[in-house]
Design an enzyme around this catalytic site. Structure first.
Site, PDB file in Angstrom:
ATOM      1  N   LYS A 163      26.201  33.190  -6.244  1.00 24.13           N
ATOM      2  CA  LYS A 163      25.636  32.453  -5.122  1.00 24.13           C
ATOM      3  C   LYS A 163      26.730  31.799  -4.273  1.00 24.13           C
ATOM      4  O   LYS A 163      27.697  31.277  -4.829  1.00 24.13           O
ATOM      5  CB  LYS A 163      24.735  31.361  -5.729  1.00 24.13           C
ATOM      6  CG  LYS A 163      23.809  30.671  -4.803  1.00 24.13           C
ATOM      7  CD  LYS A 163      23.090  29.530  -5.533  1.00 24.13           C
ATOM      8  CE  LYS A 163      24.056  28.462  -5.998  1.00 24.13           C
ATOM      9  NZ  LYS A 163      23.444  27.200  -6.379  1.00 24.13           N
ATOM     10  N   LYS A 196      28.738  25.237  -2.393  1.00 23.71           N
ATOM     11  CA  LYS A 196      29.639  24.208  -1.846  1.00 23.71           C
ATOM     12  C   LYS A 196      30.741  23.887  -2.819  1.00 23.71           C
ATOM     13  O   LYS A 196      31.831  23.483  -2.439  1.00 23.71           O
ATOM     14  CB  LYS A 196      28.870  22.892  -1.632  1.00 23.71           C
ATOM     15  CG  LYS A 196      27.916  22.868  -0.489  1.00 23.71           C
ATOM     16  CD  LYS A 196      27.429  21.421  -0.291  1.00 23.71           C
ATOM     17  CE  LYS A 196      25.970  21.361   0.060  1.00 23.71           C
ATOM     18  NZ  LYS A 196      25.072  20.993  -1.033  1.00 23.71           N
ATOM     19  N   LYS A 213      26.590  23.425 -14.981  1.00 23.75           N
ATOM     20  CA  LYS A 213      27.543  22.393 -14.562  1.00 23.75           C
ATOM     21  C   LYS A 213      28.178  21.720 -15.776  1.00 23.75           C
ATOM     22  O   LYS A 213      29.361  21.394 -15.774  1.00 23.75           O
ATOM     23  CB  LYS A 213      26.859  21.336 -13.691  1.00 23.75           C
ATOM     24  CG  LYS A 213      26.556  21.822 -12.291  1.00 23.75           C
ATOM     25  CD  LYS A 213      26.105  20.667 -11.413  1.00 23.75           C
ATOM     26  CE  LYS A 213      25.518  21.154 -10.103  1.00 23.75           C
ATOM     27  NZ  LYS A 213      24.870  20.088  -9.334  1.00 23.75           N
TER      28      LYS A 213
HETATM   29  P1  TYM Z   1      22.001  21.634  -2.426  1.00 23.62           P
HETATM   30  O1  TYM Z   1      22.651  20.509  -1.712  1.00 23.62           O
HETATM   31  O2  TYM Z   1      22.780  22.366  -3.462  1.00 23.62           O
HETATM   32  O3  TYM Z   1      21.546  22.718  -1.363  1.00 23.62           O
HETATM   33  C1  TYM Z   1      20.787  22.367  -0.221  1.00 23.62           C
HETATM   34  C2  TYM Z   1      19.756  23.444   0.040  1.00 23.62           C
HETATM   35  O4  TYM Z   1      20.399  24.703   0.246  1.00 23.62           O
HETATM   36  C3  TYM Z   1      19.863  25.677  -0.628  1.00 23.62           C
HETATM   37  N1  TYM Z   1      20.952  26.596  -1.004  1.00 23.62           N
HETATM   38  C4  TYM Z   1      20.945  27.906  -0.749  1.00 23.62           C
HETATM   39  N2  TYM Z   1      20.033  28.706  -0.176  1.00 23.62           N
HETATM   40  C5  TYM Z   1      20.334  30.013  -0.075  1.00 23.62           C
HETATM   41  N3  TYM Z   1      21.497  30.553  -0.509  1.00 23.62           N
HETATM   42  C6  TYM Z   1      22.452  29.798  -1.096  1.00 23.62           C
HETATM   43  N4  TYM Z   1      23.593  30.322  -1.522  1.00 23.62           N
HETATM   44  C7  TYM Z   1      22.186  28.405  -1.241  1.00 23.62           C
HETATM   45  N5  TYM Z   1      22.893  27.363  -1.776  1.00 23.62           N
HETATM   46  C8  TYM Z   1      22.115  26.270  -1.615  1.00 23.62           C
HETATM   47  C9  TYM Z   1      19.362  24.888  -1.824  1.00 23.62           C
HETATM   48  O5  TYM Z   1      18.398  25.607  -2.551  1.00 23.62           O
HETATM   49  C10 TYM Z   1      18.801  23.667  -1.150  1.00 23.62           C
HETATM   50  O6  TYM Z   1      17.508  23.916  -0.663  1.00 23.62           O
HETATM   51  N6  TYM Z   1      18.953  19.539  -5.741  1.00 23.62           N
HETATM   52  C11 TYM Z   1      19.091  19.859  -4.339  1.00 23.62           C
HETATM   53  C12 TYM Z   1      19.039  18.671  -3.435  1.00 23.62           C
HETATM   54  C13 TYM Z   1      17.826  17.817  -3.584  1.00 23.62           C
HETATM   55  C14 TYM Z   1      16.528  18.113  -3.101  1.00 23.62           C
HETATM   56  C15 TYM Z   1      15.730  16.975  -3.409  1.00 23.62           C
HETATM   57  C16 TYM Z   1      15.978  19.208  -2.457  1.00 23.62           C
HETATM   58  C17 TYM Z   1      17.771  16.584  -4.131  1.00 23.62           C
HETATM   59  N7  TYM Z   1      16.514  16.050  -4.040  1.00 23.62           N
HETATM   60  C18 TYM Z   1      14.388  16.928  -3.077  1.00 23.62           C
HETATM   61  C19 TYM Z   1      14.624  19.153  -2.116  1.00 23.62           C
HETATM   62  C20 TYM Z   1      13.840  18.021  -2.430  1.00 23.62           C
HETATM   63  C21 TYM Z   1      20.445  20.518  -4.145  1.00 23.62           C
HETATM   64  O7  TYM Z   1      21.348  20.355  -4.909  1.00 23.62           O
HETATM   65  O8  TYM Z   1      20.592  21.199  -2.988  1.00 23.62           O
END
Ligand code: TYM
Length: 334
Positions: free
Chosen positions: A197, A200, A111
């Site tokens: 991947k 969003k 990022k």
């Molecule tokens: P985020 O918002 O990017 O994504 C949410 C969840 O979706 C999963 N994910 C995917 N799984 C499979 N294929 C993909 N292409 C894909 N893109 C996203 C992510 O792995 C995630 O599980 N840092 C985290 C948010 C967070 C969090 C936490 C998660 C903040 N605090 C505490 C668990 C516990 C994030 O950016 O997810």
């Protein structure tokens, strides 16, 4: 019951990668665990956000939790910023986390490279806030996609370090949470490139299927997605990444194993397969979208659920904060 904690960022709208990697697991395991799920709006602002967009994406994500099957009588759902302890614990953990650990984080490096000079201190600190989200609730398990694996390892390291610095008489302050990562759907790839991947934040909306995409949009995106010129629809991760990814998505949305889906689709042309995949996606997403639009029309129910969720979460969080501050030597108010 073991405790499960997980979150998603409202940095745009949720896509089928988020669903298959995270949300679907949350729903499937809902009865087995004690659950806390939240929308991490404080994480979202580590990159620039438009205020109106942030508010809408936050409520949209929370409504999707419910629409996808999270049941507030079984799981606690809330908005991260409504529980102040996340930020408080983040500061306390910042002071015991070596900078070098954060400098190694792949997501930060990626990022930061994209953003050039405007990288915020918050973006650097992102994983410590995530550690706070998880350690605050003494989570046992964290269901996430594969991209969060490194962050989870860091959370475990921070937990260990805190325990060794401040755990009194060998008593641990924090648990060491484990990631819960589904093999087949932990990394759903983009529609325009089977080697990156689904995300969003990609500027190309055609690279993903959003959970809320209406049927004609799903149809158009599948029509246009990247394919190859081989015969038949089979899994071949190295030679045919796009085909493998689409077959995997098809399998997941029709509740089949990859081998079963392959058996059905092996002899198909791309045209036939795309039609099958489009129909499966539309049929699967339709009831979720109907429920979602109902929830957004009259938001008082959603807001009430989030309010109760944050009150319950706060009560757990305050206990942890009290314990942590006591160990560190802060003078209490009573
Ligand atoms: P985020 O918002 O990017 O994504 C949410 C969840 O979706 C999963 N994910 C995917 N799984 C499979 N294929 C993909 N292409 C894909 N893109 C996203 C992510 O792995 C995630 O599980 N840092 C985290 C948010 C967070 C969090 C936490 C998660 C903040 N605090 C505490 C668990 C516990 C994030 O950016 O997810």
């Amino acid at each position: 019951k073991l405790r499960v904690v997980s979150g998603v960022q409202p940095t745009g709208y949720l896509h089928i990668g988020n669903y298959l990697g995270a949300l679907r697991q949350w729903v499937l395991n809902q009865d087995k665990y004690e659950n806390l799920f939240f929308v991490v709006d404080l994480h979202a602002i580590t990159v620039p956000q438009d205020p109106k967009g942030l508010a809408d994406a936050t409520l949209s994500a929370a409504a999707l939790f419910l629409a996808c099957g999270i049941d507030p009588s079984k799981s606690t759902i809330f908005i991260q910023s409504h529980v102040k302890a996340h930020v408080e614990l983040c500061w306390l953990l910042n002071c015991i986390t070596p900078m070098g650990w954060l400098e190694r984080m792949i997501q930060f490096k990626e990022k930061a490279r994209k953003q050039g000079e405007n990288v915020s201190v918050g973006l650097f600190d992102y994983p410590v806030l995530m550690a706070s989200d998880i350690l605050l609730y003494q989570a046992d398990l964290v269901p996430v996609g594969e991209d969060q694996q490194q962050h989870l390892e860091l959370v475990r390291s921070i937990s260990k370090r805190f325990n060794s610095l401040y755990g009194k008489k060998k008593k641990v302050v924090f648990k060491e949470p484990k990631p819960l990562i589904q093999d087949s759907t932990s990394r759903i790839m983009a529609l325009d490139d089977g080697t990156s991947k689904m995300s969003k934040s990609s500027p190309n909306d055609n690279s993903r299927i959003n959970i809320l995409d209406p049927p004609d949009t799903v149809k158009r995106k599948i029509q246009r997605c990247k394919t190859d010129s081989f015969m038949g629809i089979v899994s071949d991760p190295v030679g045919r990444p796009e085909c493998t990814n689409l077959l995997n998505i098809y399998a997941a949305f029709t509740d089949q194993s990859l081998a079963q889906a392959e058996a059905t689709c092996r002899e198909m042309s791309w045209g036939q397969f795309k039609k099958l995949l489009t129909d499966a996606l539309i049929a699967y997403l339709e009831p979720i979208q109907t429920k979602y639009h109902e929830l957004r029309k009259e938001e008082s129910y959603l807001k009430q659920v989030l309010k109760e969720g944050s009150e319950y979460a706060s009560s757990i969080a305050q206990e942890t904060i009290g314990k942590v501050k006591d160990c560190m030597g802060f003078v209490g108010t009573d």
